[in-house]
Design a protein around this motif. Structure first.
Motif, PDB file in Angstrom:
ATOM      1  N   LYS A  44       0.815  -1.220   0.000  1.00 57.37           N
ATOM      2  CA  LYS A  44       0.000   0.000   0.000  1.00 57.37           C
ATOM      3  C   LYS A  44       0.851   1.273   0.000  1.00 57.37           C
ATOM      4  CE  LYS A  44      -2.146  -1.124   3.794  1.00 57.37           C
ATOM      5  NZ  LYS A  44      -1.376  -2.365   4.094  1.00 57.37           N
ATOM      6  N   THR A  45       1.826   1.310   0.906  1.00 54.90           N
ATOM      7  CA  THR A  45       2.669   2.514   0.980  1.00 54.90           C
ATOM      8  C   THR A  45       3.523   2.652  -0.275  1.00 54.90           C
ATOM      9  OG1 THR A  45       2.670   2.564   3.387  1.00 54.90           O
ATOM     10  CG2 THR A  45       4.519   3.630   2.299  1.00 54.90           C
ATOM     11  N   THR A  46       3.997   1.525  -0.775  1.00 52.17           N
ATOM     12  CA  THR A  46       4.778   1.561  -2.023  1.00 52.17           C
ATOM     13  C   THR A  46       3.926   2.140  -3.148  1.00 52.17           C
ATOM     14  OG1 THR A  46       6.035  -0.371  -1.322  1.00 52.17           O
ATOM     15  CG2 THR A  46       6.060   0.144  -3.674  1.00 52.17           C
ATOM     16  N   LEU A  48       1.342   4.129  -2.851  1.00 56.88           N
ATOM     17  CA  LEU A  48       1.087   5.550  -2.621  1.00 56.88           C
ATOM     18  C   LEU A  48       2.317   6.400  -2.936  1.00 56.88           C
ATOM     19  CD1 LEU A  48      -1.644   6.614  -1.591  1.00 56.88           C
ATOM     20  CD2 LEU A  48      -0.557   7.030   0.602  1.00 56.88           C
ATOM     21  N   ASN A  49       3.495   5.891  -2.577  1.00 61.79           N
ATOM     22  CA  ASN A  49       4.720   6.645  -2.847  1.00 61.79           C
ATOM     23  C   ASN A  49       5.007   6.734  -4.349  1.00 61.79           C
ATOM     24  OD1 ASN A  49       5.079   7.112  -0.144  1.00 61.79           O
ATOM     25  ND2 ASN A  49       6.643   5.552   0.145  1.00 61.79           N
ATOM     26  N   ILE A  50       4.642   5.689  -5.087  1.00 60.91           N
ATOM     27  CA  ILE A  50       4.799   5.752  -6.543  1.00 60.91           C
ATOM     28  C   ILE A  50       3.764   6.710  -7.123  1.00 60.91           C
ATOM     29  CG2 ILE A  50       4.543   4.425  -8.693  1.00 60.91           C
ATOM     30  CD1 ILE A  50       5.806   2.036  -7.167  1.00 60.91           C
ATOM     31  N   LEU A  53       4.851  10.159  -6.793  1.00 65.27           N
ATOM     32  CA  LEU A  53       6.134  10.486  -7.431  1.00 65.27           C
ATOM     33  C   LEU A  53       7.257  10.657  -6.414  1.00 65.27           C
ATOM     34  CD1 LEU A  53       4.830  13.109 -10.055  1.00 65.27           C
ATOM     35  CD2 LEU A  53       4.970  10.632 -10.312  1.00 65.27           C
ATOM     36  N   LEU A  54       7.103  10.007  -5.242  1.00 67.16           N
ATOM     37  CA  LEU A  54       8.193   9.992  -4.265  1.00 67.16           C
ATOM     38  C   LEU A  54       9.160   8.863  -4.575  1.00 67.16           C
ATOM     39  CD1 LEU A  54       6.166  10.465  -0.951  1.00 67.16           C
ATOM     40  CD2 LEU A  54       7.634  12.161  -2.052  1.00 67.16           C
ATOM     41  N   GLU A  55       8.637   7.850  -5.264  1.00 66.63           N
ATOM     42  CA  GLU A  55       9.439   6.676  -5.612  1.00 66.63           C
ATOM     43  C   GLU A  55       9.237   6.360  -7.083  1.00 66.63           C
ATOM     44  OE1 GLU A  55       9.120   2.855  -3.585  1.00 66.63           O
ATOM     45  OE2 GLU A  55       8.991   3.935  -1.686  1.00 66.63           O
ATOM     46  N   ILE A  88      -0.566  13.676   2.951  1.00 73.57           N
ATOM     47  CA  ILE A  88      -0.703  13.660   4.413  1.00 73.57           C
ATOM     48  C   ILE A  88      -0.228  12.302   4.899  1.00 73.57           C
ATOM     49  CG2 ILE A  88      -2.204  14.806   6.054  1.00 73.57           C
ATOM     50  CD1 ILE A  88      -4.527  14.315   4.359  1.00 73.57           C
ATOM     51  N   PHE A  89       0.485  12.317   6.029  1.00 78.65           N
ATOM     52  CA  PHE A  89       1.062  11.095   6.571  1.00 78.65           C
ATOM     53  C   PHE A  89       0.490  10.813   7.951  1.00 78.65           C
ATOM     54  CE2 PHE A  89       4.162  13.105   3.774  1.00 78.65           C
ATOM     55  CZ  PHE A  89       4.436  12.062   2.900  1.00 78.65           C
ATOM     56  N   GLN A  90       0.613   9.560   8.348  1.00 80.57           N
ATOM     57  CA  GLN A  90       0.156   9.155   9.676  1.00 80.57           C
ATOM     58  C   GLN A  90       0.840   9.973  10.772  1.00 80.57           C
ATOM     59  OE1 GLN A  90       0.785   4.986  10.328  1.00 80.57           O
ATOM     60  NE2 GLN A  90      -0.020   5.039  12.402  1.00 80.57           N
ATOM     61  N   SER A  91       2.140  10.212  10.571  1.00 84.08           N
ATOM     62  CA  SER A  91       2.917  10.869  11.615  1.00 84.08           C
ATOM     63  C   SER A  91       2.973  12.390  11.433  1.00 84.08           C
ATOM     64  CB  SER A  91       4.324  10.285  11.613  1.00 84.08           C
ATOM     65  OG  SER A  91       4.786  10.199  10.274  1.00 84.08           O
ATOM     66  N   PHE A  92       2.056  12.937  10.630  1.00 80.63           N
ATOM     67  CA  PHE A  92       1.899  14.377  10.381  1.00 80.63           C
ATOM     68  C   PHE A  92       3.078  14.995   9.636  1.00 80.63           C
ATOM     69  CE2 PHE A  92       0.150  13.867  14.924  1.00 80.63           C
ATOM     70  CZ  PHE A  92      -1.004  13.248  14.488  1.00 80.63           C
ATOM     71  N   ASN A  93       4.312  14.648  10.086  1.00 81.18           N
ATOM     72  CA  ASN A  93       5.522  15.156   9.435  1.00 81.18           C
ATOM     73  C   ASN A  93       5.618  16.676   9.392  1.00 81.18           C
ATOM     74  OD1 ASN A  93       6.081  12.508   9.074  1.00 81.18           O
ATOM     75  ND2 ASN A  93       6.061  12.509   6.851  1.00 81.18           N
ATOM     76  N   LEU A  94       5.122  17.312  10.442  1.00 82.95           N
ATOM     77  CA  LEU A  94       5.350  18.756  10.547  1.00 82.95           C
ATOM     78  C   LEU A  94       6.776  18.976  11.050  1.00 82.95           C
ATOM     79  CD1 LEU A  94       1.967  19.680  12.260  1.00 82.95           C
ATOM     80  CD2 LEU A  94       2.611  20.165   9.877  1.00 82.95           C
ATOM     81  N   ALA A 165      -3.119  10.224   1.015  1.00 81.73           N
ATOM     82  CA  ALA A 165      -3.095  10.157   2.471  1.00 81.73           C
ATOM     83  C   ALA A 165      -2.720   8.746   2.905  1.00 81.73           C
ATOM     84  CB  ALA A 165      -4.475  10.537   3.017  1.00 81.73           C
ATOM     85  N   ASP A 166      -1.634   8.652   3.697  1.00 80.40           N
ATOM     86  CA  ASP A 166      -1.177   7.352   4.176  1.00 80.40           C
ATOM     87  C   ASP A 166      -1.553   7.209   5.645  1.00 80.40           C
ATOM     88  OD1 ASP A 166       0.020   4.915   4.506  1.00 80.40           O
ATOM     89  OD2 ASP A 166       2.022   5.557   3.890  1.00 80.40           O
ATOM     90  N   GLU A 167      -2.613   6.448   5.931  1.00 85.75           N
ATOM     91  CA  GLU A 167      -3.083   6.254   7.309  1.00 85.75           C
ATOM     92  C   GLU A 167      -3.245   7.597   8.036  1.00 85.75           C
ATOM     93  OE1 GLU A 167      -4.006   3.692   9.005  1.00 85.75           O
ATOM     94  OE2 GLU A 167      -3.318   1.967   7.853  1.00 85.75           O
TER      95      GLU A 167
HETATM   96  P1  ADP Z   1       4.182   5.364   8.156  1.00 78.45           P
HETATM   97  O1  ADP Z   1       2.998   5.206   7.230  1.00 78.45           O
HETATM   98  O2  ADP Z   1       5.031   4.131   8.231  1.00 78.45           O
HETATM   99  O3  ADP Z   1       3.853   5.940   9.495  1.00 78.45           O
HETATM  100  P2  ADP Z   1       4.809   7.934   7.045  1.00 78.45           P
HETATM  101  O4  ADP Z   1       3.352   8.066   6.782  1.00 78.45           O
HETATM  102  O5  ADP Z   1       5.453   8.854   8.000  1.00 78.45           O
HETATM  103  O6  ADP Z   1       5.150   6.418   7.466  1.00 78.45           O
HETATM  104  O7  ADP Z   1       5.584   8.037   5.670  1.00 78.45           O
HETATM  105  C1  ADP Z   1       5.219   7.231   4.570  1.00 78.45           C
HETATM  106  C2  ADP Z   1       6.341   7.224   3.547  1.00 78.45           C
HETATM  107  O8  ADP Z   1       6.562   8.510   2.955  1.00 78.45           O
HETATM  108  C3  ADP Z   1       7.678   6.782   4.095  1.00 78.45           C
HETATM  109  O9  ADP Z   1       8.257   5.901   3.135  1.00 78.45           O
HETATM  110  C4  ADP Z   1       8.507   8.056   4.208  1.00 78.45           C
HETATM  111  O10 ADP Z   1       9.873   7.805   3.943  1.00 78.45           O
HETATM  112  C5  ADP Z   1       7.921   8.916   3.114  1.00 78.45           C
HETATM  113  N1  ADP Z   1       7.870  10.335   3.514  1.00 78.45           N
HETATM  114  C6  ADP Z   1       7.380  10.800   4.664  1.00 78.45           C
HETATM  115  N2  ADP Z   1       7.434  12.130   4.701  1.00 78.45           N
HETATM  116  C7  ADP Z   1       7.957  12.546   3.526  1.00 78.45           C
HETATM  117  C8  ADP Z   1       8.247  13.816   2.958  1.00 78.45           C
HETATM  118  N3  ADP Z   1       7.983  14.961   3.582  1.00 78.45           N
HETATM  119  N4  ADP Z   1       8.792  13.852   1.734  1.00 78.45           N
HETATM  120  C9  ADP Z   1       9.067  12.708   1.096  1.00 78.45           C
HETATM  121  N5  ADP Z   1       8.799  11.475   1.573  1.00 78.45           N
HETATM  122  C10 ADP Z   1       8.257  11.384   2.769  1.00 78.45           C
END
Ligand code: ADP
Ligand code: ADP
Length: 232
Positions: A44-46, A48-50, A53-55, A88-94, A165-167
């Motif tokens: 799933k994350t793979t 989403l990252n593709i 365009l992160l991967e 948007i990420f699970q861990s917010f990434n602020l 949005a990842d989780e």
């Molecule tokens: P998880 O879903 O395991 O909690 P995250 O949601 O924090 O992880 O991140 C999901 C993926 O996106 C990870 O592979 C992480 O390396 C990547 N990632 C997170 N933040 C960024 C960012 N600001 N820019 C690029 N890639 C990111």
């Protein structure tokens, strides 16, 4: 909006080869709200990252908003990502040592906008998520739900066509999760396509469409009454 055909992704290390995506076909139309579910480690994350365009991917084709992304340089890929996609990420990434205003400004700085246009967009985005009075606050001074709303503001400030949005509710209690989901529904209603990975069946059921990824392949889940009208 998003068109993946036979997409594969192989992670290679010296010792192992992992087939994270085996042959993923997925077409997401403009305006859809798609929830992606599936077991841990299914890709799933793979995916989403593709999609975001992160991967890069190993095989197959991916068209984002009609544009074939396979041949793009890293630089062109970053530019396209910045213009079209919000995350948007699970861990917010602020960023902890930037206040909310400056956090939302981060992706806008790559967009070649004037400081005054950026300022307008930042204020508008933070107001839209109910944080207009918290612009000078730092992430640690906010609840998890507020931090995720700030992350949503950061994703929206660039007016993305596609929100990934990842989780997004994985670190929130159920009340905050519902508030975030309502916000995503509003954003979708205003025209933004959303693809959301979630483990939460209640949230998945609220999306227009459910896609299940198992073993690196995607299939639509057609069972179950939807609370919302289907697309088209
Ligand atoms: P998880 O879903 O395991 O909690 P995250 O949601 O924090 O992880 O991140 C999901 C993926 O996106 C990870 O592979 C992480 O390396 C990547 N990632 C997170 N933040 C960024 C960012 N600001 N820019 C690029 N890639 C990111
Ligand atoms: P999910 O999000 O469904 O839990 P992932 O997309 O994170 O699944 O992972 C799919 C598979 O790819 C897993 O077997 C995982 O271990 C592997 N994988 C993910 N990222 C990497 C990486 N950077 N290097 C090697 N293997 C990876």
């Amino acid at each position: 909006m998003l068109d993946m055909r036979q997409v594969t992704k192989v992670y290679r290390t010296e010792l192992v080869e992992t087939h994270a995506l085996r042959s993923l076909d997925l077409h997401v139309r403009e305006g859809e709200f798609v929830a992606v579910t599936g077991p841990s480690g299914s890709g799933k994350t793979t995916f989403l990252n593709i999609a975001g365009l992160l991967e890069t991917f190993t095989g197959g084709t991916y068209k984002l908003d009609g544009e074939d992304v396979s041949g793009l340089s890293d630089d062109a890929r970053s530019k396209l990502r910045n213009r079209k996609i919000g995350f948007i990420f699970q861990s917010f990434n602020l960023i902890p040592d930037l206040n909310l205003f400056d956090n939302v400004d981060v992706p806008l700085r790559y967009r070649g906008m004037s400081a005054s246009e950026r300022g307008d967009r930042i204020k508008e985005a933070l107001s839209r998520v109910g944080l207009g009075s918290r612009m000078k606050h730092f992430p640690a001074e906010l609840s998890g739900g507020q931090q995720q709303r700030a992350a949503i503001a950061r994703a929206l400030a660039g007016s993305p066509r596609l929100l990934l949005a990842d989780e997004p509710t994985g670190n929130l209690d159920s009340q905050m999760a519902r508030a975030v989901m309502e916000m995503l529904e509003e954003i979708n209603a205003s025209g933004t396509t959303i693809v959301m990975v979630t483990h939460d069946p209640e949230l998945a059921a609220r999306a227009q469409r459910n896609v299940h990824i198992v073993d690196g392949m995607a299939t639509d889940v057609v069972s179950g009454p939807s609370l919302r009208a289907p697309a088209e």
